[in-house]
Design a protein around this motif. Sequence first.
Motif: not given
Length: 193
Positions: A40-41, A43-44, A131, A134-135, A138
């Motif tokens: 998740q980290k 994929s951002e 998720d 991750g956001r 980012r």
Amino acid sequence: MELKEGLIKDSYELIIKELQSIVTIFYLFLVGMGMLFKHQKFSEFGINIFQYADIFDFLIAPFQDYVIILFTMASLTFIYLLFKLDSYWERKCPRMYYLFSLGLSRKSWHRAYKLLTFTIALIAYLYFAADFYGRLFRSSINGKEKYTIHYTDDKTISGKLIGKTNNVIFIWVDKKVKILPITDSIREMEIED
């Protein structure tokens, strides 16, 4: 006396085997959480970490970021306490529990349904938390320190470090991801003030 010592020895061996199983399952769960959080980290930033990481990167992932371990421990504890609270409520206030469950608590399959529901809730909760992680990462990338990578041919690249694996470094440069292979041509990597 010999029978008593044999029972103690058998009990001790049983406890050790159970403890080994629990530790193994917990470690595998941590590795799975590390994989999920790392995915998740990255994929951002549009990175499929599974293309760049090897198995060792995932085996140590939970220990590279203490947030993963803390979150996993807190999540498991929270779900366990929620499950115990549900069981306590069912035992202490069966009539209210029956009404709240719309009469399902007296069905033969209710226990399996409850376990399945808690398992699905745990998986969904962990996914949404990863998720969010991750956001959050980012959005915090601009506040991170700047790294400069020096190559042996005097070339340099400066940017914010997203992360790294055993084989590559991911750098955020001018709102783009640079994927740099870790080779002998990298002379040093330094943090800029």
